[in-house]
Design a protein around this motif. Sequence first.
Motif, PDB file in Angstrom:
ATOM      1  N   HIS A   1       4.316   1.555   2.712  1.00  0.00           N
ATOM      2  CA  HIS A   1       4.012   0.615   3.841  1.00  0.00           C
ATOM      3  C   HIS A   1       4.505  -0.529   3.815  1.00  0.00           C
ATOM      4  O   HIS A   1       3.913  -1.263   2.495  1.00  0.00           O
ATOM      5  CB  HIS A   1       2.427   0.869   4.059  1.00  0.00           C
ATOM      6  CG  HIS A   1       1.877   2.026   4.314  1.00  0.00           C
ATOM      7  ND1 HIS A   1       1.766   2.613   5.518  1.00  0.00           N
ATOM      8  CD2 HIS A   1       1.440   3.199   3.449  1.00  0.00           C
ATOM      9  CE1 HIS A   1       1.213   3.728   5.637  1.00  0.00           C
ATOM     10  NE2 HIS A   1       1.075   4.197   4.106  1.00  0.00           N
TER      11      HIS A   1
ATOM     12  N   THR B   1     -10.420  -3.564   6.193  1.00  0.00           N
ATOM     13  CA  THR B   1      -9.045  -4.041   6.994  1.00  0.00           C
ATOM     14  C   THR B   1      -7.958  -4.086   5.782  1.00  0.00           C
ATOM     15  O   THR B   1      -8.471  -3.959   4.402  1.00  0.00           O
ATOM     16  CB  THR B   1      -9.232  -5.465   7.279  1.00  0.00           C
ATOM     17  OG1 THR B   1      -9.706  -6.369   6.228  1.00  0.00           O
ATOM     18  CG2 THR B   1     -10.117  -5.638   8.356  1.00  0.00           C
ATOM     19  N   ASN B   2      -6.689  -4.010   6.152  1.00  0.00           N
ATOM     20  CA  ASN B   2      -5.677  -4.290   5.097  1.00  0.00           C
ATOM     21  C   ASN B   2      -5.807  -5.406   4.341  1.00  0.00           C
ATOM     22  O   ASN B   2      -5.310  -5.566   2.980  1.00  0.00           O
ATOM     23  CB  ASN B   2      -4.343  -4.159   5.879  1.00  0.00           C
ATOM     24  CG  ASN B   2      -4.142  -2.787   6.123  1.00  0.00           C
ATOM     25  OD1 ASN B   2      -4.515  -1.800   5.401  1.00  0.00           O
ATOM     26  ND2 ASN B   2      -3.273  -2.441   7.135  1.00  0.00           N
TER      27      ASN B   2
ATOM     28  N   THR C   1      -4.060   3.672  -1.515  1.00  0.00           N
ATOM     29  CA  THR C   1      -5.220   3.253  -0.356  1.00  0.00           C
ATOM     30  C   THR C   1      -5.943   4.510  -0.299  1.00  0.00           C
ATOM     31  O   THR C   1      -7.187   4.428   0.263  1.00  0.00           O
ATOM     32  CB  THR C   1      -4.785   2.715   0.819  1.00  0.00           C
ATOM     33  OG1 THR C   1      -3.814   3.565   1.604  1.00  0.00           O
ATOM     34  CG2 THR C   1      -3.950   1.368   0.625  1.00  0.00           C
TER      35      THR C   1
ATOM     36  N   PRO D   1       2.279  -4.597   5.420  1.00  0.00           N
ATOM     37  CA  PRO D   1       1.303  -4.206   6.738  1.00  0.00           C
ATOM     38  C   PRO D   1       0.694  -5.358   7.287  1.00  0.00           C
ATOM     39  O   PRO D   1       0.531  -6.356   6.611  1.00  0.00           O
ATOM     40  CB  PRO D   1       0.338  -3.321   5.975  1.00  0.00           C
ATOM     41  CG  PRO D   1       0.625  -3.640   4.446  1.00  0.00           C
ATOM     42  CD  PRO D   1       2.077  -4.202   4.359  1.00  0.00           C
TER      43      PRO D   1
ATOM     44  N   ASN E   1       1.423  -9.947   2.221  1.00  0.00           N
ATOM     45  CA  ASN E   1       1.654  -8.768   2.321  1.00  0.00           C
ATOM     46  C   ASN E   1       2.844  -7.863   1.787  1.00  0.00           C
ATOM     47  O   ASN E   1       3.031  -6.947   1.692  1.00  0.00           O
ATOM     48  CB  ASN E   1       1.720  -8.165   3.785  1.00  0.00           C
ATOM     49  CG  ASN E   1       2.457  -8.830   4.706  1.00  0.00           C
ATOM     50  OD1 ASN E   1       3.198  -9.740   4.206  1.00  0.00           O
ATOM     51  ND2 ASN E   1       2.583  -8.617   6.038  1.00  0.00           N
TER      52      ASN E   1
ATOM     53  N   PRO F   1       0.937  -1.350  -0.126  1.00  0.00           N
ATOM     54  CA  PRO F   1      -0.125  -0.014   0.178  1.00  0.00           C
ATOM     55  C   PRO F   1       0.850   1.241   0.171  1.00  0.00           C
ATOM     56  O   PRO F   1       1.937   1.250   0.596  1.00  0.00           O
ATOM     57  CB  PRO F   1      -0.545   0.025   1.405  1.00  0.00           C
ATOM     58  CG  PRO F   1      -0.066  -1.122   2.046  1.00  0.00           C
ATOM     59  CD  PRO F   1       0.980  -1.641   1.476  1.00  0.00           C
TER      60      PRO F   1
ATOM     61  N   MET G   1      -8.150  -5.012   1.581  1.00  0.00           N
ATOM     62  CA  MET G   1      -7.577  -4.015   0.669  1.00  0.00           C
ATOM     63  C   MET G   1      -6.511  -4.730  -0.329  1.00  0.00           C
ATOM     64  O   MET G   1      -6.594  -4.681  -1.462  1.00  0.00           O
ATOM     65  CB  MET G   1      -6.961  -3.029   1.220  1.00  0.00           C
ATOM     66  CG  MET G   1      -6.335  -1.711   0.392  1.00  0.00           C
ATOM     67  SD  MET G   1      -4.838  -2.286  -0.086  1.00  0.00           S
ATOM     68  CE  MET G   1      -3.687  -2.264   1.527  1.00  0.00           C
ATOM     69  N   MET G   2      -5.596  -5.523   0.262  1.00  0.00           N
ATOM     70  CA  MET G   2      -4.590  -6.416  -0.483  1.00  0.00           C
ATOM     71  C   MET G   2      -5.289  -7.379  -1.279  1.00  0.00           C
ATOM     72  O   MET G   2      -4.829  -7.873  -2.285  1.00  0.00           O
ATOM     73  CB  MET G   2      -3.579  -6.895   0.495  1.00  0.00           C
ATOM     74  CG  MET G   2      -2.926  -5.739   1.058  1.00  0.00           C
ATOM     75  SD  MET G   2      -1.519  -6.258   1.966  1.00  0.00           S
ATOM     76  CE  MET G   2      -2.027  -6.593   3.475  1.00  0.00           C
TER      77      MET G   2
END
Length: 549
Positions: A130, A172-173, A373, A133, A208, A123, A176-177
């Motif tokens: 980042h 949440t991450n 993001t 993450p 990640n 991200p 997103m990923m």
Amino acid sequence: MTATDPFQDDPDTAPVPRDEGRAFLVGGGVASLAAALFLIRDGDMRGTDITIIDEGTLLGGSLDGGGSAAEGYSLRGGRMLESKYLCTFDLFSSVPTLDGDKTVTKEIFDWNATMKTSSHSRPFSGGQRHVAPEFGLTGHHIRGLERLAITPEAILDRSTIADQFDDAFFKTNFWMMWCTTFAFQPWHSAVEFKRYLLRFAHMVGGFNRLEGIMRTPLNQYDSMVRPLHAWLVARGVQFRMNTTVTDLRLAEEDGITVVRGIRIESGDKVSEIRIDTDDYVMLTLGSMTEGSSLGSMDVVPELHGVGMGGAWKLWERLAKDRPEFGQPAAFTEDVDRSKWVSFTTTLHDAALLTLIRDATGNVPGEGGLITFTESSWLASIVIPSQPHFLGQPDDVAVFWGYGLSVDAIGDFVRKPMGDCTGREIMTEILGHLGLAAKAEAILASAICIPCMMPFITSQFMPRRHGDRPDVIPAGTANLAIIGQYCEMPDDCVFTVEYSVRSAQTAVYGLLGLRRSPPAVYKGVFDPRVLFRAFVALHDLATTGDHGTS
């Protein structure tokens, strides 16, 4: 081929070709190309008895690539590979690279042994990278993932991912990923999401950083399609381009449905290919990239629908009153939920790549997907190793990107992504990179070609059992369905592997060969895979960096 070519068949050990039967493969994508190779290599069919029919001028289907440095290069998309794509690597273990130096499979593994994906900025937000993450999942979310993983598909039916999780999950991450890597949306099929969770469980531990993702040395058209096409041409496979298959002439014989004719249109000419008793027909039904439209720096790509090509119309015609051929409407009825926009940018001044490298820490080719993001478009870019195209000049660079939320208003260009030109898309991307002040100079030497794809995630739309036909539909004799819209348990659509597996399944089944495609890898039965996934999902990793750097 020369007599010393290591890929030349040994005349003393080569199998005797079949004396009967022809094969007609409808669609020029990787599924048909793979089927042709399997027919020759494993089915002992002569290449001259195989015909591939496509309505376009370029083979490869969604694995396309074209353009030039002067006019701008263009890719509709790029497919990620990973080491457990067993059918794909089996296929390309028989195909030499264009220079004949090694097999395509060996080239890919050799390339990824040195060019290993490990993102330093999966991200990117607030002008900062980042690194690795944390997923940010709660215990409730993890239990939801575990519950989904063991829920039978018959129970999930047409339910969506949003039906399985609360709103917080989608902030949440992890989501997103996951959604930007695989192009999932909350309204997509819970069944397909479940399959991805199981199929790629072995990759969760490095997700990640995108570790385990493999790439080809060049774009996949140049690295995979061109060599495969050359292999087929060398063996006499016939190609009928600019030819649309409009229907099949089916007959009922002793209670079995058989194909007796393929109706085609080429220009103003309408004709039929007669199918004899020993012939085979393999159809690619539906298309992720049908109706795609290219724009330019100053032209917005158009949004088309089902009527723009033959793949969906053929499926609709075949499926009418024939449930064994599935329900194409399940995948085409809501274009606003299956579309997105990609873009390919050609840079005549590669200084931008240096700026991106310095900002993200990602060396071209090693970082993989970078997602902004804070982008209302949920835009991402990929900076591949250069050159990315065969013949690309040394002083030219190329990168690719896409946005999932194409109807949202941009943050720097106050328009939906779907209404933007290439210039406007680049302006938005440069804004998120913190390079708005340099936009004018960068745009002066850039060519950005956007592409609107109305059906690009249509295979993820909620569906019921039977909406996708079996590879060999029940009650048929000489017909198979290949590509992204046939049904194969366990494996995942929107992958090269799915298309290749469908081709291998079709060839072995139709020809009655006593062999099967390699089994789908199931890491969920490996305790080591489960342990690494557990550690990652609970953010318990003790190595690697977290947060910003």
